[in-house]
Every structure is written in C-alpha cells, then in structure tokens.
Design a protein around this motif. Structure first.
Motif, mmCIF file in Angstrom:
data_model
loop_
_atom_site.group_PDB
_atom_site.id
_atom_site.type_symbol
_atom_site.label_atom_id
_atom_site.label_comp_id
_atom_site.label_asym_id
_atom_site.label_seq_id
_atom_site.Cartn_x
_atom_site.Cartn_y
_atom_site.Cartn_z
ATOM 1 N N MET A 547 -14.581 57.379 111.639
ATOM 2 C CA MET A 547 -13.728 57.380 110.442
ATOM 3 C C MET A 547 -13.754 55.994 109.780
ATOM 4 O O MET A 547 -13.841 55.877 108.549
ATOM 5 C CB MET A 547 -12.287 57.758 110.840
ATOM 6 N N ALA A 548 -13.699 54.957 110.619
ATOM 7 C CA ALA A 548 -13.692 53.589 110.084
ATOM 8 C C ALA A 548 -15.001 53.274 109.358
ATOM 9 O O ALA A 548 -15.003 52.607 108.317
ATOM 10 C CB ALA A 548 -13.455 52.597 111.227
ATOM 11 N N ARG A 549 -16.109 53.794 109.918
ATOM 12 C CA ARG A 549 -17.412 53.579 109.246
ATOM 13 C C ARG A 549 -17.416 54.248 107.880
ATOM 14 O O ARG A 549 -17.852 53.684 106.882
ATOM 15 C CB ARG A 549 -18.548 54.158 110.111
ATOM 16 N N MET A 550 -16.872 55.502 107.841
ATOM 17 C CA MET A 550 -16.814 56.232 106.563
ATOM 18 C C MET A 550 -15.982 55.469 105.542
ATOM 19 O O MET A 550 -16.245 55.492 104.345
ATOM 20 C CB MET A 550 -16.201 57.625 106.772
ATOM 21 N N ILE A 558 -14.760 47.524 113.330
ATOM 22 C CA ILE A 558 -14.923 48.833 113.985
ATOM 23 C C ILE A 558 -14.906 48.647 115.506
ATOM 24 O O ILE A 558 -14.274 49.408 116.233
ATOM 25 C CB ILE A 558 -16.223 49.522 113.510
ATOM 26 N N GLU A 559 -15.562 47.586 115.962
ATOM 27 C CA GLU A 559 -15.553 47.316 117.405
ATOM 28 C C GLU A 559 -14.130 47.021 117.890
ATOM 29 O O GLU A 559 -13.710 47.480 118.958
ATOM 30 C CB GLU A 559 -16.467 46.126 117.733
ATOM 31 N N VAL A 587 -4.283 62.901 119.415
ATOM 32 C CA VAL A 587 -4.669 61.725 118.626
ATOM 33 C C VAL A 587 -4.838 62.175 117.173
ATOM 34 O O VAL A 587 -5.525 63.167 116.904
ATOM 35 C CB VAL A 587 -5.989 61.126 119.156
ATOM 36 N N LEU A 588 -4.156 61.485 116.309
ATOM 37 C CA LEU A 588 -4.222 61.820 114.886
ATOM 38 C C LEU A 588 -4.798 60.607 114.152
ATOM 39 O O LEU A 588 -4.205 59.528 114.197
ATOM 40 C CB LEU A 588 -2.803 62.141 114.396
ATOM 41 N N ILE A 589 -5.972 60.812 113.548
ATOM 42 C CA ILE A 589 -6.625 59.702 112.837
ATOM 43 C C ILE A 589 -6.541 60.003 111.346
ATOM 44 O O ILE A 589 -6.990 61.064 110.906
ATOM 45 C CB ILE A 589 -8.107 59.572 113.280
ATOM 46 N N ARG A 590 -5.936 59.107 110.614
ATOM 47 C CA ARG A 590 -5.761 59.354 109.176
ATOM 48 C C ARG A 590 -6.325 58.183 108.396
ATOM 49 O O ARG A 590 -6.181 57.025 108.817
ATOM 50 C CB ARG A 590 -4.278 59.488 108.839
ATOM 51 N N SER A 591 -6.896 58.524 107.298
ATOM 52 C CA SER A 591 -7.394 57.444 106.442
ATOM 53 C C SER A 591 -6.781 57.577 105.064
ATOM 54 O O SER A 591 -6.468 58.676 104.618
ATOM 55 C CB SER A 591 -8.912 57.527 106.344
ATOM 56 N N ASN A 592 -6.560 56.484 104.419
ATOM 57 C CA ASN A 592 -6.230 56.491 103.006
ATOM 58 C C ASN A 592 -6.929 55.283 102.381
ATOM 59 O O ASN A 592 -7.514 54.470 103.110
ATOM 60 C CB ASN A 592 -4.705 56.520 102.802
ATOM 61 N N PRO A 593 -6.894 55.177 101.111
ATOM 62 C CA PRO A 593 -7.693 54.110 100.478
ATOM 63 C C PRO A 593 -7.319 52.713 100.976
ATOM 64 O O PRO A 593 -8.134 51.797 100.906
ATOM 65 C CB PRO A 593 -7.376 54.268 98.991
ATOM 66 N N GLN A 594 -6.113 52.539 101.500
ATOM 67 C CA GLN A 594 -5.716 51.195 101.911
ATOM 68 C C GLN A 594 -5.932 50.932 103.404
ATOM 69 O O GLN A 594 -6.162 49.798 103.802
ATOM 70 C CB GLN A 594 -4.222 50.956 101.619
ATOM 71 N N ALA A 595 -5.775 51.963 104.186
ATOM 72 C CA ALA A 595 -5.743 51.699 105.635
ATOM 73 C C ALA A 595 -6.156 52.916 106.456
ATOM 74 O O ALA A 595 -6.198 54.033 105.947
ATOM 75 C CB ALA A 595 -4.338 51.275 106.049
ATOM 76 N N LEU A 596 -6.424 52.606 107.697
ATOM 77 C CA LEU A 596 -6.696 53.678 108.660
ATOM 78 C C LEU A 596 -5.581 53.616 109.709
ATOM 79 O O LEU A 596 -5.249 52.536 110.196
ATOM 80 C CB LEU A 596 -8.050 53.429 109.320
#
Lengths: 661, 114
Positions: A547-550, A558-559, A587-596
C-alpha cells in the motif's frame, strides 16, 4: 487402599468377630453342661456302688467276691473306675479293697494327698454313713502313662463296712466330647466365614461396578467427550449418583451449546459495532458500549455518507441475549442499508422501520436515535425513534436536544406506518454532544432511585472540559458512584462528540467509500484477518508495504513501515491474543492522500507506551533485564504517530500513522 | 517464515558466521550453537555476515543481545557486515552498533579484528 478393599475388610472383620464370639459362647456353655453331666455321672456311679454294697450287705453282712466283681466292672469314660478304700480298723486304714491294679495297697500316704484329704474329711465328719463329696485332684502316680493329668472324683462313705467308695475319671476324657464340639464349631465358623467372604466380595463388587464406570466416564468427560454416558441398572444410592451424573452431562452439553451460541452472538455483535471512532478534522468522537450480559442489546454506529456528512446511530433492542443480538444486527443492517439510499434522518428511520416490522418478532422493538453531522453546513440533523434524547453541552449549560413536535416517536419495529420528523440544530465551536441509551439514567441506588437525567446533566457539566478520551468512562463512573454498584443490570452505551472547529474539510479515512478504492487519487482500504501465530505478521507487513509503495512512500520509509507493522502484529499475536490460534488479529490498512494508517486489533487488555520504560541495552547486556522488549520502542521511533486504545470487552487497537511528506 | 541457515567459517582466532534467511526468535538456537562452536575453537573475533538476511525482528535483535552478553563475558569481539541500511538504522536505534561495529565488507571487518 481402595474403598472397595476397605469395605470388604470391614465386613470380614465383623463376620469373623461375630462368628468367633458366638462360637466361643456355644463352646463355653456346652463345656459347662458336659462338666455337670460328668459330675452327675461320677456321682451316680458312686451311689450305684453304695446301693450294691447295701444289697450285698443284707443277707450276711459280707462283702462277697461277687460284689467286688460288680464294682470292678464299672467303667467311667475311658479310664475311669470305682476304688474302694478301707477306713477301719486302724491297721487297715487306707488299704485298697477294690482297685483295677493295686488292691491291697495302702494309699493313705503322702504320695496320695487327695486320699489323705478324703480320709481326714470323713473322719472329721465322724465317719458318718453316706458322707459324700467331690474331690478333684492330680494323678500323682504312673497310671497308664497319665501321670499329672487332672481327675474328678466323688466319694461316699459306707459305714457298715467302713468303706470309702471313690469314683474317679480323667477330666480330659470327659471334655474330649466338649473338644469335639469345639472342633465342629471352628469348622462351622470357618465355613460360615468363607461363605460370608464370598457373598460380601460378590455384593461389593456388584455395588462398585457403577462407581468404576463413573470413574472411567469422568476421564472421558475430562478429555472433552461429552457424548459419553453410563448404563445404570442399580437402584441404590450409587445408581442414583450415576443417574445424576448422566443428567449433569446432558445439562453440561446443553449449557455448553448455549454458551457457544452466546459466544457466536457476542462475536457477531462485536463485529457489527465500529472498532474505533472515525478521525475527523474538527471533531473528536469517543464511544463505549458495556453489555450487561455476555451479549447486550445496545448498539451504535458511524455511517460514512457522501459529502462532508457523517451519520451517527445509537440504539437499543428491547431484548437481550442471543435474540437481542440477532435483532440488533438486523437493525444495524437495515439502518446501514437505508442510509445508503436516503438523505435525511427521518427517511433512514422510516425505511429501516418498514423492514424491521416484517423481520423481527411482534414483541420486540428497537429504539434508535439517528443523526447526521453536516460539516459543510455545521448542522446536526436528527430524528428520534423512541430513544433517550441526546444532550448538548454549550457554554457550560447542558440540555436536551429539541424534541420533535409533529413526528412520531415510536421505536422501530412496532407500527408499519410511522412518520418521523427531521430536526436540526446549528453547531458551535466547543459544543459537546452526548448520545446515550437508557442504561445509564436507569441505574438505581439502594433506595431504588434512578441516576436520572438531571444527575447525568450535572455529570456532563462537571466533566465537559476534561479529556474527551475517557469522558464516557467518567460519566459511567459517576453513575456507579451514585448507585454504589459496578454490576449494571442494563447495557450502557455512550457516545460523545466534541466540536473543536467548524468548516474544516472533512477528509477522514472513515469516509472512504468502496468506489474510492478503485481511484488512485482517493483513499483505499485493505483488511486482513490473521491467525494468532508468529509468522503471519509478515503478511500484514507486506500488505502495508504494498500500500505504501502505491502511495509513493520512499523505499526507506517503506522499510520503516514494514518493521513497525511487523512489531505491532507480533505484540498483538503474542501479548494481545496470547498466541491463541483461534483468536484473530485484524489488520486494517487505509490510505488517503495525506497519510497511511494501519490499525491492528487484538483481544487483549492492551498496553500503553507510557507504561513501558525505554529499554536499556546495557542492562540487557549485563543480564539485568530481559533481552527482549524492543517492539514498541522501535514502532514509536519508526512511524509518525502511534495510538493505543482499549475498548471494554472488545479488545485493543494500535493505530500507526505514516504521513506522506 | 524462512528458517535461517547458519554457516561457520573457522580460521585461526577468527570465525565468520554466514547467515541466510530471517533473524527471528527461531534463529536463536542455531546462532548460539555457531557462536559456542567458534569460541570452543579459540576464536577471539566473530564476524556476522548479514548479506543474505532479509528480515530481522525485535526478537532477532534480542538473540544478538544474548550473543553480546556471552561475548563480553568471554572476551570475544563481535563484528558485522552486510546489513541493509534499514537494519543498520534499527541496530543503531537499539544501540547495538556500538558493541557490534558494522563494516562495508568482509575484508574491512577482518582487518578490524586485528
């Protein structure tokens, strides 16, 4: 020693004791009887001899040879006989007139003390005719090898001839019969004893059969086999115990099934309730729900709506337990579904009502408050279907939200046709909204006086400016202090919303819709449910990294994220869920334009970084501290923000946030 | 989880431990065994090669601390090379680099053993 062996031993001792006592008494009595008979017999023989003397004395006053032969022929038992001793004149005193072997011998000598005693006794009595008496003595001379044996004697004085008639017999000859009785008694005792042992062993073995089966059964039950049972034929107390055991097992199975159903219902319910409050700029929200029983009937929810709007729902179901939970999940589904297609709170409730009227039992209903926080217009829209009216704390004053004048106030699920009214109230900075179910106001003290709305208002006023994070717990603590009990009989659910600033852009990750996941410019969401086994943290770590790479994070960050997510998951697996493979780490991974953000949920009591001392490497190297314990330390260093939160009865969540530069 | 492979290269007073796989709590037994073997063969300097290690977690670092405790008690020097920049950073955060200096390659690590 086993109980069975003890019982057998006790029974045997009793039998042997009883039979021995009875035998001994019989033997003693029979010996006495035989002795009496023997003495009578010896006496009778002496009297017989006396009678013979009288008979022969009649014609010529001579003791004829015939008389002597008659007397010699008399035998008493084995070696008994009648002796006749001359007592006068003086030179003849003590001479044996009749005797089996020693006729003519003078036995008035110290060698025969018993004879001397008899003679003395007769002389002392004046040598009177028929003077008689018993004389027990020891055989002093060698007679047929029986020297030293005890003899019984009876003497009688025949005056005309100055004869002492003395019948004697060996005691052992007489009691030989009694000893025969003794032998037979012992054989009888042994036989009765053996028969009793056999019968007692048999009956105790039979009696203990069900107990052995019971022991085997308890082992099976301990191994988890609740289908086992015991076949009972016995009608005694042990049989009754076995039957009770069978009954207990059936009850246990039923209770286990009920408990499992409760567990499922509880899981269903906790799955339905939001795990965390949404993070919305300008607003702070906290909620907590404490079921009174294992499965409660209260619920709350946050509804992501379009635009800058957040729906909030709080309600309770008329029933509790499994049925309450089923209705609750149905109600939540109906409301969520209705919220997707309706713009106003009254429409959402009316639509939900139509569905619930058909779905739930006639005697059940759902009281719901539904609100929409519109952060563009800074307005709270709301409708109330039978729920307690929320309170607003503004500038130090606490009051109810205005009540609808025209709309229905029925709870959902009662009447098919209801018409609710949507109310609205403009929001101001520092407004504090308190939504609650009736559990808190209905808590009663020892005098059965409820905590009530006024005390709740006072409590809100008191805590309005303290930390919002634990405001729900503070309000509950006030109610508990008033009632004096911690065990509440009704579910307690509270939700508090604090308005910090207005007109802030509402771009929370909680507002993500499914559509947004497909759009690179808008936030996305990934959910994982991991077994609580070490190694699975790698999946969460890889998913978060992907997700972080995306999102365009740098390789270095990322590491960092990988290590932080991995360590958080290891904590949840090891400490939260105690490596119990049946418990899941969500585990819930969420992304938004500002943060993960990555949220890790477990079932544990949680831990706060503040309580963890910073690990000291030197102490660990010196062996003064556990070499482990680096996880939280690293996590806090590797991401921008870490939050720990514990939800009563639901578990613990750790939220990691990494901002895009 | 990829189990660690540990290869021990023994030389006079020096040992190189080549690690391949993940350094987690599961690596403890093999790492301690390799260390003990090296010390038994009179190695005074032990160099850990992390070039083929992709993942080290906090439990793995605890294993390194356990090794460090032993080495300090026995007067053995520890060296490392081949750590990725990320794990160098992690080792640094924990403070391990102070006790297990990291070198760019094996030759430099060997040279530092003296």
């Amino acid at each position: 020693m086993t109980l069975r062996a003890k019982l057998i031993l006790m029974a045997l001792l009793e039998i042997i004791l009883t039979v021995s006592i009875v035998g001994a008494v019989i033997y003693r009595e029979s010996r006495k009887e035989i002795e009496t008979l023997a003495r009578d017999l010896i006496r009778a023989r002496t009297e017989f001899a006396y009678a013979l003397c009288e008979r022969y004395d009649e014609p010529d006053h001579q003791a004829t040879a015939e008389l002597k032969d008659e007397i010699r022929k008399v035998r008493i038992a084995a070696d008994g006989y009648i002796a006749v001793i001359q007592n006068a004149p003086a030179e003849q005193k003590g001479v044996l007139v009749i005797h089996p072997i020693d006729e003519g011998r003078n036995i008035n000598t110290p060698e025969f003390p018993h004879i001397q005693e008899i003679i003395q006794s007769i002389d002392a009595a004046g040598q009177s005719d028929r003077y008689a008496g018993y004389k027990d003595f020891i055989q002093t001379t060698e007679a047929r090898g029986r020297q030293g044996e005890k003899k019984i004697g009876y003497y009688m004085y025949y005056k005309p001839w100055d004869w002492i008639l003395l019948s004697t017999a060996y005691e052992s000859d007489i009691f030989g019969r009694a000893d025969a009785v003794k032998g037979r008694t012992i054989i009888a005792i042994a036989f009765i004893g053996l028969a009793a042992i056999f019968l007692v062993t048999l009956s105790i073995r039979k009696m203990f059969g069900p107990l052995r089966q019971l022991t085997e059964l308890t082992h099976k039950v301990a191994e988890g086999n609740l289908d086992a049972s015991i076949v009972v034929e016995s009608k005694d107390e042990i049989g009754a115990l076995a039957r009770s055991f069978n009954f207990m097992l059936r009850s246990l199975k039923q209770n286990l099934r009920i408990s499992q159903e409760f567990d499922i219902a509880r899981r269903m319910q906790s799955e339905m309730l939001p795990k965390t409050a949404p993070q919305i700029p300008g607003l702070r929200i906290e909620a907590c729900s404490l079921p009174a029983t294992e499965v409660g009937g209260d619920f709350y929810d946050f509804l992501p709506l379009d635009g800058n709007r957040l729906g909030i729902v709080i309600g309770d179901v008329s029933g509790k337990g499994v049925s309450g939970a089923m209705v609750m999940t149905g109600a939540l589904s109906a409301i969520r579904f209705a919220a997707e297609e309706n713009q106003t709170t009254n429409e959402i409730l009316q639509r939900s009502n139509r569905r619930l009227v058909n779905d739930i039992q006639v005697n059940m209903f759902v009281a719901v408050f539904c609100g929409i926080l519109d952060l563009e217009k800074n307005v709270l829209y709301y409708s109330n279907a039978g729920q307690t009216m929320p309170m607003l704390c503004r500038q130090g004053r606490v009051g109810f939200l205005p009540q609808s004048e025209n709309g229905d106030r029925f709870p959902l699920g009662i009447r098919p046709q209801v018409k609710f009214e949507q109310m609205q109230i403009a929001l101001q900075p520092d407004d504090l909204l308190v939504f609650y179910t009736d559990g808190i106001v209905d808590m009663v003290n020892g005098a059965v006086e409820p905590f009530g709305f006024e005390r709740l208002q006072e409590s809100i006023k008191k805590h309005a400016n303290s930390s919002l994070h634990d405001l729900p717990q503070r309000l509950i603590a006030d109610a508990e202090a008033y009632t004096g009990v911690k065990d509440h009989i009704d579910d307690l659910t509270l939700m508090v919303v604090k308005v910090d600033e207005l007109n802030a852009p509402l771009k929370s990750e909680s507002m993500v819709s499914d559509k947004a996941v497909q759009d690179d410019e808008t936030p996305g969401e990934v959910r994982l449910s991991l077994p609580s086994c070490l190694g699975y943290e790698r999946m969460a770590m890889d998913a978060a990294a992907a997700m972080a790479r995306m999102m365009g994070f740098s390789a270095e960050r990322i590491e960092d994220l990988r290590t932080a997510v991995s360590e958080t998951c290891i904590n949840a697996i090891e400490h939260g869920n105690k490596l119990n493979a049946a418990s899941r780490v969500d585990v819930l991974i969420r992304s938004n334009p500002q943060a993960l953000t990555v949220q890790v949920f477990d079932n544990g009591p949680g831990f706060a970084s503040a309580t963890q001392a910073v690990p000291q490497l030197e102490k660990k190297i010196r062996g003064e501290d556990d070499p482990r314990g680096w996880g939280l330390f690293l996590v806090e260093k590797l991401v921008d923000q870490v939050e720990f939160k514990t939800m009563p009865k639901l578990g613990h969540v750790t939220t990691l946030m990494m901002k895009l530069a | 989880m990829e189990e660690i492979q540990v290869t021990l290269r023994l030389e006079e007073k020096l040992a190189v431990v080549d690690l391949s796989g993940d350094v987690t709590s599961l690596a403890e037994k093999k790492l301690l065994a390799a260390y003990d073997k090296a010390v038994a063969q009179k190695a005074k300097c032990i160099i850990f090669n992390f070039s083929s290690v992709n993942y080290i977690n906090s439990a793995g670092m605890s294993v390194m601390i356990t090794l460090l405790t032993r080495s300090q008690n026995q007067g053995v020097t520890l060296r490392a090379f081949g750590l990725s920049s990320h794990f160098q950073k992690i080792f640094d955060m924990v403070g391990l680099l102070k006790y297990i200096p990291h070198f760019d390659n094996e030759n430099e690590a060997r040279a530092s053993c003296g």
